[in-house]
Design an enzyme around this catalytic site. Structure first.
Site, short mmCIF file in Angstrom:
data_model
loop_
_atom_site.label_atom_id
_atom_site.label_comp_id
_atom_site.label_asym_id
_atom_site.label_seq_id
_atom_site.Cartn_x
_atom_site.Cartn_y
_atom_site.Cartn_z
CD GLU A 136 -1.24 12.78 -6.34
OE1 GLU A 136 -2.47 12.86 -6.17
OE2 GLU A 136 -0.59 11.73 -6.14
CE LYS A 156 -6.20 11.84 -6.95
NZ LYS A 156 -5.15 11.41 -5.97
CB CYS A 205 -2.42 9.66 -7.82
SG CYS A 205 -1.81 8.41 -6.67
#
Length: 327
Positions: free
Chosen positions: A46, A130, A164
């Site tokens: 990430e 994200k 994540c």
């Protein structure tokens, strides 16, 4: 139906902290190394380019503000010079690449936590922003929208990705599975500032295993590490940064099969590259028992709707157009 077999790689490493150019160079060298070892797909952590905002967790928002500015300066545009380097490396090494970056938004100072999907011909076939920054991350990133919640068909198979904590979002994961995902990239950062009784490496493995078992897919996990360089830089504002950012079982990188079991030996905390042979045909048989995308569901009862329209910040209309609509 083309069910491919290929070798995949996942890297566990730290970036050259807050240095986009140097981190991109490092990424290109890793791509070349993985491809030399036979990898057709390589997953990076990430926001590998070029930093995770650890200051959000160990500093006050006021202290962290100057670090945010440093991060913005060392983030990238998509497309831009750094993505051109990554694309060239992917093409030259005939390797698909999924890599996390800090992506500059349209508004000056706006940042997204973005995963780029690059094919082996050097094309950016997609990017995922994200959807929800986690907890303290909200001080850094703007949330993405449904337009990037997609699965991308490649020569090695259909690839989807989440960053994540998104991998705990059941609806986001189902949205990818429903689009035919067979290869899931889940990338993370090492988070040693979690509560003392929280085993980050185990938590990452559990999330990956849940997605693979539920969807009968392969999950490839890539996690970053915290280098001495990162700790030393954080000491500028937090003298006990080493104590706060050093902890065992903070990072897990490895592979999970369609049965939910770990393939081979994962990396825990240590830097390196791990490899696994992927055979997409192994996704078929497990679905005979539990296919949540088909016979093992009740779509007459459940109805998931996903808004895939890009978010619009503003709509401009002139007076004449407005009058015509009113008529």
């Amino acid at each position: 139906m083309n069910l491919t077999k290929f070798k995949a790689a996942a890297v566990q490493a730290s970036p050259v902290f807050l240095n986009a150019k140097a981190t991109t160079d490092k990424a290109c060298n890793i791509i070349a190394e993985a491809a030399k070892n036979g990898a057709s797909l390589l997953a990076f952590p990430e926001v590998f380019i070029s930093a995770y905002p650890y200051w959000n967790w160990i500093m006050t928002p006021v202290q962290g503000s100057r670090w945010y500015e440093k991060l913005y300066v060392n983030s990238i545009n998509v497309p831009g010079p750094e993505t051109e380097m990554l694309c060239n490396a992917a093409r030259e090494n005939n390797c698909h690449v999924v890599i996390g970056v800090n992506e500059r938004g349209q508004s000056f100072g706006e940042l997204y936590n973005t995963n780029l999907i690059i094919d082996n011909h050097g094309n950016i076939v997609g990017k995922h922003r994200k959807l929800v920054p986690t907890w303290a991350e909200k001080l850094t990133w703007t949330g993405g929208d449904g337009s990037s919640l997609k699965v991308y068909n490649t020569e090695i198979g259909p690839i989807g990705t989440l960053a994540c904590g998104e991998n705990t979002n059941t609806l986001a994961r189902f949205a990818l599975l429903a689009q035919g995902e067979l290869i899931h990239i889940a990338n993370y950062i090492s988070l040693p500032v979690a509560p003392p009784d929280y085993n980050m490496a185990e938590a990452i493995k559990i999330r990956a295993a849940a997605h693979s078992f539920e969807g009968k897919v392969f999950t490839i996990v890539s996690c970053s590490t915290i280098s001495k360089e990162i700790i030393e830089m954080m000491k500028e504002d937090v003298p006990n940064a080493e104590e706060l950012l050093t902890r065992k079982d903070s990072a897990f990188t490895g592979f999970i099969g369609p049965n939910g079991a770990v393939i081979g030996e994962p990396l825990i905390d240590e830097e390196g590259i791990v490899y696994a042979d992927i055979d997409l045909a192994k996704c078929i048989q497990p679905k005979q028992m539990h296919d949540i995308l088909g016979h093992y569901n009740r779509f007459d009862i459940f109805d998931l709707r996903v808004n895939t329209a890009p978010r619009k910040n503003i709509t401009f209309t002139d007076d004449e157009e407005s009058l015509q609509k009113e008529k």
